[in-house]
Design a protein around this motif. Sequence first.
Motif, short mmCIF file in Angstrom:
data_model
loop_
_atom_site.label_atom_id
_atom_site.label_comp_id
_atom_site.label_asym_id
_atom_site.label_seq_id
_atom_site.Cartn_x
_atom_site.Cartn_y
_atom_site.Cartn_z
N ARG A 142 24.91 -6.47 -8.22
CA ARG A 142 24.44 -6.51 -9.50
C ARG A 142 24.86 -7.45 -10.93
O ARG A 142 25.95 -8.22 -10.88
CB ARG A 142 25.10 -4.63 -10.17
N HIS A 143 23.83 -7.97 -11.64
CA HIS A 143 24.05 -9.36 -12.19
C HIS A 143 23.64 -8.61 -13.62
O HIS A 143 22.26 -8.07 -13.33
CB HIS A 143 23.00 -10.17 -11.52
N ASP A 144 24.42 -8.68 -14.66
CA ASP A 144 23.71 -8.51 -15.56
C ASP A 144 24.09 -9.78 -15.87
O ASP A 144 23.57 -10.69 -16.66
CB ASP A 144 24.93 -8.26 -16.45
N GLN A 145 22.39 -8.88 -17.27
CA GLN A 145 21.94 -10.20 -18.14
C GLN A 145 21.66 -9.59 -19.84
O GLN A 145 21.77 -8.51 -19.35
CB GLN A 145 20.16 -10.06 -17.82
N LEU A 146 21.32 -10.77 -20.29
CA LEU A 146 21.51 -10.28 -21.92
C LEU A 146 22.99 -9.52 -22.20
O LEU A 146 23.01 -8.70 -22.48
CB LEU A 146 20.70 -9.55 -22.68
N ASP A 147 23.87 -9.69 -21.54
CA ASP A 147 25.58 -9.11 -22.10
C ASP A 147 25.74 -7.63 -21.50
O ASP A 147 25.79 -7.25 -22.43
CB ASP A 147 26.24 -9.67 -23.35
N GLY A 148 24.69 -7.34 -20.61
CA GLY A 148 25.21 -6.81 -19.30
C GLY A 148 23.75 -5.19 -20.38
O GLY A 148 23.32 -4.56 -19.49
N LEU A 149 22.70 -5.78 -20.76
CA LEU A 149 21.87 -4.99 -21.66
C LEU A 149 20.58 -4.78 -20.80
O LEU A 149 20.75 -3.23 -20.11
CB LEU A 149 20.80 -5.50 -22.44
N ILE A 150 20.75 -5.57 -19.70
CA ILE A 150 20.11 -5.12 -18.35
C ILE A 150 20.22 -5.40 -17.29
O ILE A 150 21.35 -6.19 -16.82
CB ILE A 150 18.85 -5.96 -18.63
N HIS A 151 20.55 -4.71 -16.15
CA HIS A 151 20.94 -4.19 -14.79
C HIS A 151 19.46 -5.30 -13.78
O HIS A 151 19.44 -5.16 -13.72
CB HIS A 151 22.17 -4.01 -14.80
N GLU A 152 20.45 -6.11 -12.92
CA GLU A 152 19.29 -6.59 -12.68
C GLU A 152 20.31 -6.20 -10.67
O GLU A 152 21.73 -6.82 -10.28
CB GLU A 152 18.95 -8.05 -12.03
N TYR A 153 19.75 -5.69 -9.89
CA TYR A 153 20.50 -5.45 -8.48
C TYR A 153 19.56 -6.03 -7.43
O TYR A 153 18.43 -6.31 -7.26
CB TYR A 153 20.20 -4.03 -8.69
N GLU A 154 20.51 -7.14 -6.26
CA GLU A 154 19.19 -7.38 -5.37
C GLU A 154 20.75 -7.59 -3.35
O GLU A 154 21.60 -6.71 -4.33
CB GLU A 154 19.40 -9.26 -5.58
N HIS A 155 19.83 -7.47 -2.48
CA HIS A 155 19.84 -7.06 -1.50
C HIS A 155 21.21 -8.34 -1.25
O HIS A 155 20.91 -9.91 -1.70
CB HIS A 155 19.45 -7.15 -0.48
N ALA A 156 22.71 -8.57 -1.00
CA ALA A 156 23.88 -9.93 -0.85
C ALA A 156 23.15 -10.13 0.52
O ALA A 156 22.87 -9.45 1.92
CB ALA A 156 24.98 -9.05 -0.64
N ALA A 157 23.05 -11.28 0.83
CA ALA A 157 23.28 -12.71 2.43
C ALA A 157 23.80 -12.57 2.91
O ALA A 157 25.31 -11.68 2.50
CB ALA A 157 22.93 -13.57 1.45
#
Length: 85
Positions: A70-85
């Motif tokens: 999980r990567h947080d954007q805008l100080d945690g307002l937006i959460h982005e998820y992606e597969h780990a390599a």
Amino acid sequence: MERWIQSCRHELLDRTLIFNQAHLLYALREYEQHHNEHRPHRGIANARPLRALPDPTTEPAALARLRIHRHDQLDGLIHEYEHAA
């Protein structure tokens, strides 16, 4: 355009305290990047507008070792998820 403005208002502006014009432009740029590059869209079969859909993972062994970051954007307002390599 109306749908984008509504999404922007509900997901960003209704939850953020904006201090000045520079902060507003920064927040809108971050949200636009999230909206176009990461967020799935129902109207195009849950694909992201600027990226193709990945191949589905149906193999049980692959699903068991699936790791998500999980990567947080805008100080945690937006959460982005992606597969780990």
